[in-house]
Design a protein around this motif. Structure first.
Motif, short mmCIF file in Angstrom:
data_model
loop_
_atom_site.label_atom_id
_atom_site.label_comp_id
_atom_site.label_asym_id
_atom_site.label_seq_id
_atom_site.Cartn_x
_atom_site.Cartn_y
_atom_site.Cartn_z
N HIS A 142 -5.60 -0.61 6.45
CA HIS A 142 -5.46 -0.06 7.82
C HIS A 142 -6.13 -1.00 8.82
O HIS A 142 -5.45 -1.65 9.57
CB HIS A 142 -5.99 1.38 7.93
CG HIS A 142 -5.49 2.28 6.84
ND1 HIS A 142 -4.17 2.66 6.76
CD2 HIS A 142 -6.11 2.83 5.77
CE1 HIS A 142 -4.01 3.43 5.69
NE2 HIS A 142 -5.17 3.52 5.06
N HIS A 148 0.86 -1.19 0.00
CA HIS A 148 0.00 0.00 0.00
C HIS A 148 0.89 1.24 0.00
O HIS A 148 1.42 1.63 1.04
CB HIS A 148 -0.90 -0.04 1.25
CG HIS A 148 -1.84 1.13 1.41
ND1 HIS A 148 -3.16 0.97 1.71
CD2 HIS A 148 -1.62 2.46 1.35
CE1 HIS A 148 -3.74 2.16 1.82
NE2 HIS A 148 -2.81 3.09 1.61
N ASP A 181 2.43 3.23 3.16
CA ASP A 181 1.50 4.36 3.01
C ASP A 181 2.19 5.71 3.16
O ASP A 181 1.62 6.63 3.74
CB ASP A 181 0.36 4.24 4.04
CG ASP A 181 -0.89 5.02 3.62
OD1 ASP A 181 -0.98 5.36 2.42
OD2 ASP A 181 -1.75 5.29 4.46
N LYS A 188 -9.70 1.14 -5.46
CA LYS A 188 -9.49 1.59 -4.08
C LYS A 188 -10.62 2.51 -3.67
O LYS A 188 -10.86 3.53 -4.32
CB LYS A 188 -8.16 2.34 -3.99
CG LYS A 188 -7.94 3.12 -2.70
CD LYS A 188 -7.72 2.20 -1.51
CE LYS A 188 -7.50 2.97 -0.22
NZ LYS A 188 -6.35 3.85 -0.22
N ALA A 224 -1.97 2.34 -3.85
CA ALA A 224 -3.29 2.34 -3.20
C ALA A 224 -4.12 3.57 -3.52
O ALA A 224 -4.97 3.96 -2.75
CB ALA A 224 -3.11 2.19 -1.70
N HIS A 263 1.75 5.20 -2.35
CA HIS A 263 1.15 6.23 -3.22
C HIS A 263 2.27 6.97 -3.95
O HIS A 263 2.71 8.02 -3.49
CB HIS A 263 0.33 7.22 -2.40
CG HIS A 263 -0.80 6.61 -1.63
ND1 HIS A 263 -2.00 6.28 -2.21
CD2 HIS A 263 -0.90 6.25 -0.33
CE1 HIS A 263 -2.81 5.75 -1.28
NE2 HIS A 263 -2.16 5.72 -0.14
#
Ligand SMILES: [Zn+2]
Length: 459
Positions: free
Chosen positions: A275, A85, A347, A214, A129, A87
């Motif tokens: 999460h 996950h 993340d 997502k 993600a 970005h």
């Protein structure tokens, strides 16, 4: 910052020349194998790679003809790491800053640097993600740029005011006046307020060639308008996203903090809970029934959490982070007790140096709180299964990822040390923001192979 991109690209050019394309065979001799699945090293093994696949793993010497031989000298051969996950397109600053001050050109150019940094840190696959579409993947897969395999989600999907809402408070509703945010227009994040809009956005993502969807089904911490307790999407709305993902033979990953949101997602057929901090016995049971996975950013449990600039500079986020940390206190105990299918997840939405530090610290926290073997499975075989849920939309359907076994993709690291005993060989660092900046290329990773091609060899 210690990184020197020009040097890295020169190194890449030299290595491409030295090792050629991925048509050849490579034989690793004298390696201890961590296969991604078992809590042990297979001592003194030999692994043959033919083209882009692992063709043999053996305790006996392998006669591989004129294969290029890499003498592992007792070092550990393990699967390339898989980020569950991340970005790549959200690379520094707050969400609001992305919306107002960054062109897509800037975000994309930086994403190439972030992809390369992840790759040099041993990540040969990356599940993105939200935010990133398929242009970077096409560029990497064409050989123009070094980076991981990319499983992208396209635009975040979530309703107005949710974790996916990048607009300003004063931005008019998009349905009155079209797509009002830059992030919406660029298919980075779209606000969807009805079943038909969710379906349309999901279809747009698959149309772009993204591999999974997502959604933002609950609130979050580092965003402006949403309490983390918000159950942002109704059961019907989540089901609409699942319906389209099913239609494409793929799956939905869902940002979900609260128990209510998590259970709603599982009931609707979401396969990947993101999460999932309220994870407990009941959720564990339902996840098993449904064949679902959970990936969690362990930095939520870091003692340094309150010092994150993105949270600390925003009083509302700071208050949210403090209450969230209290509410999520049983997560670690429950994961250790119920042992779900757990994927590693960093993340990071910062710049290069920040994300290297965050990744290293996340690996450390995963090992400390959940055990080195559990963390390593999450970084390899479990995330390998997870990305493969993209089924029909899998951009790399030929073979398995995250394992060292016959028939799997030859995405391999040769590391100096035993990661089961010491995760620092893949970067783990107890320190976070106050860590010494390190070179982008990790010294302890001696060889990086992706798709059968050697990208780094410092033996
Ligand atoms: Zn995220």
């Amino acid at each position: 910052m210690k990184n020197q991109p020009i040097k890295l690209s020169l190194l890449a050019a030299c290595c491409s020349l030295a090792f050629g394309a991925n048509a050849a065979s490579t034989l690793f001799t004298n390696v201890d194998v961590f296969n991604g699945k078992d809590n042990k090293l297979y001592k003194n093994h030999h692994v043959l790679v033919v083209d882009n696949l692992i063709s043999e793993v053996s305790a006996s010497p392998i006669d591989a003809g004129d294969a290029t031989v890499i003498d592992g000298k007792g070092k550990t051969l393990m699967p390339g790491l898989i980020e569950g996950h991340g970005h790549l397109l959200l690379n520094g600053g707050t969400l609001n800053d992305h919306e107002n001050n960054r062109t897509l050109e800037e975000l994309a150019a930086r994403a190439t640097v972030m992809a390369n940094a992840a790759f040099q840190s041993g990540f040969t696959t990356w599940r993105d993600a939200g935010g990133l579409n398929t242009g970077l993947r096409k560029t990497i897969d064409s050989g123009m740029l070094e980076g991981p395999r990319l499983y992208t989600s396209g635009a975040f999907i979530g309703p107005t005011g949710s974790h996916a809402d990048f607009s300003n408070l004063t931005t008019p509703n998009q349905h009155i006046n079209g797509m009002q945010t830059a992030m919406g227009r660029n298919n980075v994040s779209v606000n969807t307020d009805s079943i038909s809009e969710i379906k349309s956005a999901a279809r747009m993502n698959f149309k772009q060639g993204n591999s999974q969807i997502k959604i933002m089904s609950s609130g979050g911490v580092a965003s402006s308008f949403d309490p983390w307790q918000l159950n942002a999407m109704s059961a019907e709305e989540i089901a609409a996203a699942v319906e389209i993902a099913d239609a494409y033979g793929s799956y939905v990953m869902s940002h979900a903090y609260s128990k209510k949101a998590i259970m709603r997602n599982l009931d609707a057929g979401v396969k990947s809970i993101e999460h999932g901090f309220m994870f407990d016995a009941e959720i564990a049971k339902k996840m098993k029934e449904k064949g679902a996975y959970i990936t969690t950013n362990m930095t939520a449990f870091s003692p340094y959490l309150a010092t994150i600039p993105a949270i600390n500079d925003n009083p509302a986020s700071k208050i949210k982070a403090e209450s969230a940390q209290k509410a999520f206190k049983d997560y670690i105990k429950n994961v250790n007790e119920y042992q779900p299918k757990w994927g590693f997840h960093t993340d990071c939405v910062g710049g290069q140096e920040a994300c290297i530090k965050q990744t290293d610290h996340t690996i450390y926290l995963a090992g400390k709180e959940l055990g080195n073997f559990f963390a390593l499975k999450g970084l390899t075989s479990v995330n390998g299964e997870l990305v493969k849920l993209s089924g029909v939309m899998d951009p790399y359907p030929q073979a398995a990822l995250g394992v060292v076994e016959k028939g799997a993709f030859a995405d391999l690291l040769l590391v100096d040390g035993n990661p089961l005993e010491d995760l620092s060989v893949i970067g783990a660092n107890e320190k976070w923001f106050d860590a010494e900046p390190r070179d982008v290329a990790l010294d302890t990773i001696k060889v990086i192979m992706k798709d059968g091609k050697v990208y780094k060899n410092t033996l």
